[in-house]
Design an enzyme around this catalytic site. Structure first.
Site, PDB file in Angstrom:
ATOM      1  N   SER A  17       0.761  -1.249  -0.030  1.00 26.22           N
ATOM      2  CA  SER A  17       0.025  -0.192  -0.336  1.00 26.22           C
ATOM      3  C   SER A  17       0.938   1.251   0.091  1.00 26.22           C
ATOM      4  O   SER A  17       1.849   1.227   0.088  1.00 26.22           O
ATOM      5  CB  SER A  17      -0.812  -0.054   1.153  1.00 26.22           C
ATOM      6  OG  SER A  17      -1.534   1.346   1.206  1.00 26.22           O
ATOM      7  N   TYR A  40      -2.715   0.362  10.593  1.00 25.92           N
ATOM      8  CA  TYR A  40      -2.315  -0.650   8.704  1.00 25.92           C
ATOM      9  C   TYR A  40      -0.845  -0.240   8.235  1.00 25.92           C
ATOM     10  O   TYR A  40      -1.169  -1.154   7.729  1.00 25.92           O
ATOM     11  CB  TYR A  40      -3.510   0.591   8.897  1.00 25.92           C
ATOM     12  CG  TYR A  40      -3.903  -0.188   7.389  1.00 25.92           C
ATOM     13  CD1 TYR A  40      -4.487  -0.996   6.928  1.00 25.92           C
ATOM     14  CD2 TYR A  40      -3.231   0.566   5.596  1.00 25.92           C
ATOM     15  CE1 TYR A  40      -4.717  -1.926   4.661  1.00 25.92           C
ATOM     16  CE2 TYR A  40      -3.338   0.523   4.430  1.00 25.92           C
ATOM     17  CZ  TYR A  40      -4.040  -1.527   3.841  1.00 25.92           C
ATOM     18  OH  TYR A  40      -4.046  -1.223   2.726  1.00 25.92           O
TER      19      TYR A  40
END
Length: 333
Positions: free
Chosen positions: A166, A179
């Protein structure tokens, strides 16, 4: 051998990708997180490339899993249930692929795609230990457990490992600290594993797909997570955060709730994934991003930390405590 390795390294350094490898039904790929979103789309895309696809779904009876089974050739599309928090399902996935390859000796295990992940929005103080541990356990440790179990097969077949990371692993973002930590850990594990495995002819690739949270179910339970957070607040936290917390999660309602599994469509991203899968000399990292992301990522790299912090808040465009407080004070005047 040394000369070949040096030549290969030079070609990768200058960005040369070599010939495109052709996929056939004898090329087997395992993809995790195929119930919806990117994983579901990758399963269908690899099927369209004529590959044999083993789609690992969190729930084999989910709508997405049923669509994969019912709408495709049962000889090239298989669904299995894999929960990255349950060791027995990881062992089952290993045995399933091992048995499949023993039965079909002419087939080749071509790639493992670690795509499954979970996300929970919320400042770190808000999140419960169960919430941030879940993100670390699934996004990092789950991918590690599955990969470790499959490494003998990966090494034997010289299969490719593609880890879906990501932009959060490149630049940490507020309200996504857990995250971001998981994706940064996944990224650096990927880098280390790449160096280890290249001596065995195994390519390990970091694939950064950009943001598609509105078209996946990675944040489907956000409002449920918010309720758990608020219920765990102390009286002081409820009083301090009340208006801000409420507005923050109202803003996120757009990404909450379960969506149809086939909502994700991005042909440019899929073309980049194909390159990661089929370039004979793959790059270490493939990034898919709009120009807005490119500009911010460039600025993040070179600006001083205080400016990066300001840019990051603007990039995220989430409600902030200060803005909510100013609005509240303005309404009282």
């Amino acid at each position: 051998m040394m000369k070949n390795q040096l030549w290969y390294t030079l070609l990768k350094t200058i960005g040369y990708r070599g010939k495109t490898l052709m996929m056939t039904p004898k090329n087997v790929i395992l993809i995790t997180g195929c119930d919806s979103g990117l994983g579901h789309s990758l399963a269908l895309y690899c099927y369209s490339l004529n590959m044999t696809v083993i789609s690992a779904c969190h729930n084999v009876n989910s709508e997405g899993a049923r669509l994969l089974r019912n709408d495709n050739d049962s000889q090239r599309m298989f669904t299995i249930e894999v929960d990255l928090l349950k060791e027995d399902t990881i062992t089952y996935a290993f045995q399933y692929i091992k048995d499949f390859l023993l039965t079909n000796t002419e087939y080749q295990f071509t790639a493992l795609v670690n795509n499954a992940g979970v996300m929970c929005f919320g400042e770190f103080e808000w999140q419960t230990s169960e919430q941030f541990e879940m993100q670390i356990n699934v996004n990092v440790l789950g991918a590690m457990r599955l990969t470790k179990k499959l490494l003998p097969l990966i090494r034997q077949h010289r299969a490719r490992i593609i880890n879906i990371t990501s932009h959060c692993g490149l630049q940490a973002l507020p309200a996504l600290s857990s995250y971001a930590a998981s994706k940064a850990a996944l990224r650096f594990w990927c880098d280390s594993l790449r160096i280890e495995m290249q001596q065995y002819g195994v390519d390990v690739i970091n694939f950064v797909p950009g943001s598609f949270v509105q078209f996946s179910n990675i944040s489907a339970r956000q409002q449920e997570h918010a309720k758990v957070m608020f219920d765990a607040f102390s009286d002081e936290q409820r009083q301090f955060y009340s208006a801000y917390f409420r507005q923050f999660n109202n803003y996120l309602k757009v990404v909450s709730g379960f969506k149809s599994p086939n909502q994700f469509h991005d042909t440019i991203l899929l073309d980049k994934f194909k390159a990661a899968l089929t370039d004979s000399i793959p790059q270490a990292m493939y990034i898919h991003e709009p120009w807005r992301y490119k500009i911010y990522r460039f600025l993040f790299r070179f600006c001083p930390t205080p400016i990066v912090d300001l840019l990051t808040v603007r990039f995220c465009a989430l409600p902030t405590y200060q803005n909510v407080l100013k609005r509240s004070l303005g309404n009282k005047k």
